[in-house]
Write a protein that holds these residues in place. Structure first.
Motif, PDB file in Angstrom:
ATOM      1  N   UNK A 225       0.747  -1.151  -0.078  1.00 25.94           N
ATOM      2  CA  UNK A 225      -0.038   0.067  -0.017  1.00 25.94           C
ATOM      3  C   UNK A 225       0.817   1.280  -0.125  1.00 25.94           C
ATOM      4  N   UNK A 226       1.789   1.326   0.778  1.00 29.38           N
ATOM      5  CA  UNK A 226       2.543   2.749   1.381  1.00 29.38           C
ATOM      6  C   UNK A 226       3.390   2.654   0.002  1.00 29.38           C
ATOM      7  N   UNK A 227       4.165   1.794  -0.353  1.00 32.53           N
ATOM      8  CA  UNK A 227       5.048   1.862  -1.364  1.00 32.53           C
ATOM      9  C   UNK A 227       4.438   2.004  -2.671  1.00 32.53           C
ATOM     10  N   UNK A 228       3.451   1.373  -2.878  1.00 31.48           N
ATOM     11  CA  UNK A 228       2.486   1.677  -4.160  1.00 31.48           C
ATOM     12  C   UNK A 228       2.286   2.969  -4.297  1.00 31.48           C
ATOM     13  N   UNK A 229       1.863   3.768  -3.110  1.00 29.86           N
ATOM     14  CA  UNK A 229       1.522   5.283  -3.354  1.00 29.86           C
ATOM     15  C   UNK A 229       2.836   6.040  -3.465  1.00 29.86           C
ATOM     16  N   UNK A 230       3.862   5.769  -2.653  1.00 31.72           N
ATOM     17  CA  UNK A 230       5.012   6.561  -2.575  1.00 31.72           C
ATOM     18  C   UNK A 230       6.171   5.601  -3.253  1.00 31.72           C
ATOM     19  N   UNK A 231       6.197   5.502  -4.433  1.00 28.26           N
ATOM     20  CA  UNK A 231       7.180   4.950  -5.286  1.00 28.26           C
ATOM     21  C   UNK A 231       8.756   5.243  -5.030  1.00 28.26           C
ATOM     22  N   UNK A 232       8.929   6.557  -4.564  1.00 30.85           N
ATOM     23  CA  UNK A 232      10.331   6.860  -4.355  1.00 30.85           C
ATOM     24  C   UNK A 232      10.676   6.989  -3.043  1.00 30.85           C
ATOM     25  N   UNK A 233       9.742   6.293  -2.074  1.00 29.09           N
ATOM     26  CA  UNK A 233      10.206   6.169  -0.499  1.00 29.09           C
ATOM     27  C   UNK A 233      11.449   5.306  -0.594  1.00 29.09           C
ATOM     28  N   UNK A 234      12.374   6.107   0.227  1.00 25.95           N
ATOM     29  CA  UNK A 234      13.569   5.244   0.666  1.00 25.95           C
ATOM     30  C   UNK A 234      13.697   4.382   1.500  1.00 25.95           C
ATOM     31  N   UNK A 235      14.564   3.261   1.864  1.00 25.57           N
ATOM     32  CA  UNK A 235      14.810   2.187   2.626  1.00 25.57           C
ATOM     33  C   UNK A 235      14.363   2.754   4.006  1.00 25.57           C
ATOM     34  N   UNK A 236      15.105   3.722   4.384  1.00 23.61           N
ATOM     35  CA  UNK A 236      15.076   4.208   5.730  1.00 23.61           C
ATOM     36  C   UNK A 236      13.529   4.784   6.117  1.00 23.61           C
ATOM     37  N   UNK A 237      13.003   5.304   4.830  1.00 22.18           N
ATOM     38  CA  UNK A 237      11.423   5.770   5.316  1.00 22.18           C
ATOM     39  C   UNK A 237      10.844   4.565   5.326  1.00 22.18           C
ATOM     40  N   UNK A 238      10.842   3.448   4.703  1.00 17.62           N
ATOM     41  CA  UNK A 238       9.986   2.358   4.552  1.00 17.62           C
ATOM     42  C   UNK A 238      10.296   1.752   6.245  1.00 17.62           C
ATOM     43  N   UNK A 239      11.595   1.729   6.905  1.00 16.05           N
ATOM     44  CA  UNK A 239      11.938   1.284   7.986  1.00 16.05           C
ATOM     45  C   UNK A 239      10.954   1.950   9.062  1.00 16.05           C
ATOM     46  N   UNK A 240      10.797   3.340   8.823  1.00 18.75           N
ATOM     47  CA  UNK A 240      10.252   4.231   9.864  1.00 18.75           C
ATOM     48  C   UNK A 240       8.505   3.811   9.867  1.00 18.75           C
ATOM     49  N   UNK A 241       8.414   3.482   8.635  1.00 13.86           N
ATOM     50  CA  UNK A 241       6.768   3.198   8.399  1.00 13.86           C
ATOM     51  C   UNK A 241       6.382   1.853   8.916  1.00 13.86           C
ATOM     52  N   UNK A 242       7.260   1.132   8.847  1.00 11.44           N
ATOM     53  CA  UNK A 242       7.164  -0.350   9.612  1.00 11.44           C
ATOM     54  C   UNK A 242       7.008  -0.108  11.262  1.00 11.44           C
ATOM     55  N   UNK A 243       7.803   0.737  11.522  1.00 10.36           N
ATOM     56  CA  UNK A 243       7.921   0.894  12.992  1.00 10.36           C
ATOM     57  C   UNK A 243       6.485   1.523  13.667  1.00 10.36           C
ATOM     58  N   UNK A 244       6.343   2.476  12.808  1.00  9.56           N
ATOM     59  CA  UNK A 244       4.927   3.307  13.010  1.00  9.56           C
ATOM     60  C   UNK A 244       3.679   2.221  13.033  1.00  9.56           C
ATOM     61  N   UNK A 245       3.864   1.486  12.032  1.00  6.25           N
ATOM     62  CA  UNK A 245       2.557   0.596  11.896  1.00  6.25           C
ATOM     63  C   UNK A 245       2.440  -0.337  13.157  1.00  6.25           C
ATOM     64  N   UNK A 246       3.702  -0.892  13.398  1.00 10.07           N
ATOM     65  CA  UNK A 246       3.751  -1.913  14.437  1.00 10.07           C
ATOM     66  C   UNK A 246       3.241  -1.248  15.671  1.00 10.07           C
ATOM     67  N   UNK A 247       3.269   0.025  15.935  1.00  9.22           N
ATOM     68  CA  UNK A 247       2.903   0.540  17.137  1.00  9.22           C
ATOM     69  C   UNK A 247       1.357   0.876  16.967  1.00  9.22           C
ATOM     70  N   UNK A 248       0.958   1.246  15.918  1.00 13.02           N
ATOM     71  CA  UNK A 248      -0.680   1.534  15.625  1.00 13.02           C
ATOM     72  C   UNK A 248      -1.264   0.030  15.671  1.00 13.02           C
ATOM     73  N   UNK A 249      -0.774  -0.907  15.171  1.00  6.11           N
ATOM     74  CA  UNK A 249      -1.275  -2.256  15.165  1.00  6.11           C
ATOM     75  C   UNK A 249      -1.384  -2.871  16.416  1.00  6.11           C
ATOM     76  N   UNK A 250      -0.259  -2.588  17.158  1.00 11.44           N
ATOM     77  CA  UNK A 250      -0.092  -3.024  18.640  1.00 11.44           C
ATOM     78  C   UNK A 250      -0.950  -2.705  19.459  1.00 11.44           C
ATOM     79  N   UNK A 251      -1.479  -1.330  19.472  1.00  9.29           N
ATOM     80  CA  UNK A 251      -2.206  -0.619  20.295  1.00  9.29           C
ATOM     81  C   UNK A 251      -3.819  -0.953  19.910  1.00  9.29           C
ATOM     82  N   UNK A 252      -4.158  -1.123  18.583  1.00 13.50           N
ATOM     83  CA  UNK A 252      -5.454  -1.601  18.010  1.00 13.50           C
ATOM     84  C   UNK A 252      -5.692  -3.020  18.530  1.00 13.50           C
TER      85      UNK A 252
END
Length: 296
Positions: free
Chosen positions: A121-148
């Motif tokens: 989803x995220x990478x399909x929307x932001x094709x130019x996302x760097x590896x570091x940006x994707x790592x932070x997206x994964x970390x943020x997603x883990x926190x959100x999903x963990x809370x939910x």
């Protein structure tokens, strides 16, 4: 703990993640058949533990009467049996294995869900996302999903309810997708979306008491009991089979429409048409050209 984790991972944990990470489609197919047999074998110990709990005279243990079933503690029967029917050492090792398997399953589910969100989803929307940006997206997603996920445990006293619901959705929605990806070559993203919608809509219309969803889609045998309709047909299997039929059907129609040029290629969001595939105009130009080059 390592041994228990290994047994738990063989045929159950994140099955779809294992198949998706296979080196080839043939390996993924082989995993499906191996896992099918292992599920049956690994289902024997829980059955034996349940049989022990059902046949135990609890008055002879420190647990006492009534039984776990009568107290409504069937979901805790494994630790209860270990605590009151085995030596302390066995109880400690068994609870360690349970905790290890639970933590392994939890982190694997979180990583699988966040990885799918990030890459699909995220990478399909932001094709130019760097590896570091994707790592932070994964970390943020883990926190959100963990809370939910943690918040969901407060909605009902019995966590088994959510386990059953997740199994229900896996069976009716995800299983047809997996079968089509591995065994039906014509399947594509359009069929996958259609199958998802068909399975989800039908499952909702079949009703669900946990969410107070009424039965709208009545299958044969549906009866009215105490003012509430109850399904007697195998409606979950019907939903699954409906999705299984819808996926290749819509996939074939979508491929036909784009490959024949009936629908413009710019509308092909999922790119089901092979790159460089000839269009009808290309075919016409090729037919106008001579079969042999007679030029000097």
């Amino acid at each position: 703990m390592v041994f228990s984790q290994t047994l738990g991972n063989l045929a159950f944990q994140d099955f779809h993640q294992r198949t998706l990470s296979s080196s080839s489609t043939s390996s993924a197919r082989l995993i499906c058949f191996i896992a099918a047999g292992l599920v049956i074998v690994l289902g024997i110990p829980p059955i034996l533990i349940g049989a022990v709990a059902a046949s135990t005279d609890w008055n002879m243990t420190t647990y006492g009467s009534p039984s776990p079933y009568e107290r409504g503690e069937t979901a805790m029967v494994l630790p209860i049996v270990l605590l009151h029917s085995t030596p302390t050492a066995v109880f400690v090792i068994g609870m360690g294995a349970i905790a290890s398997a639970a933590m392994s399953s939890t982190d694997s589910c979180l990583l699988a869900a966040t990885s799918i969100f990030t890459t699909s989803i995220y990478k399909a929307i932001r094709h130019q996302a760097s590896d570091r940006e994707l790592q932070w997206v994964i970390r943020f997603s883990i926190v959100i999903l963990g809370i939910v996920g943690t918040s969901l445990t407060y909605l009902d006293d019995n966590i088994m309810t959510f386990w059953i619901l997740s199994t229900d959705l896996t069976y009716t929605i995800i299983l047809p997708q997996l079968i089509c990806v591995l065994f039906i070559r014509v399947s594509n993203s359009y069929g996958a979306v259609a199958g998802f919608v068909v399975a989800l809509v039908m499952r909702v219309l079949c009703g669900e008491p946990v969410f107070n969803l009424p039965v709208i889609l009545h299958f044969p045998g549906c009866t009215l009991e105490d003012g509430v309709y109850v399904q007697r047909s195998p409606f979950k299997t019907i939903c699954m089979l409906s999705a299984l039929v819808s996926i290749p059907m819509f996939s074939y129609v979508a491929s036909l429409l784009f490959n024949r040029g009936i629908v413009p290629e710019r509308w092909d969001v999922f790119k089901v048409k092979p790159q460089g595939a000839p269009t009808p105009e290309d075919d016409a130009r090729e037919c106008d050209e001579p079969m042999l080059d007679t030029r000097c």
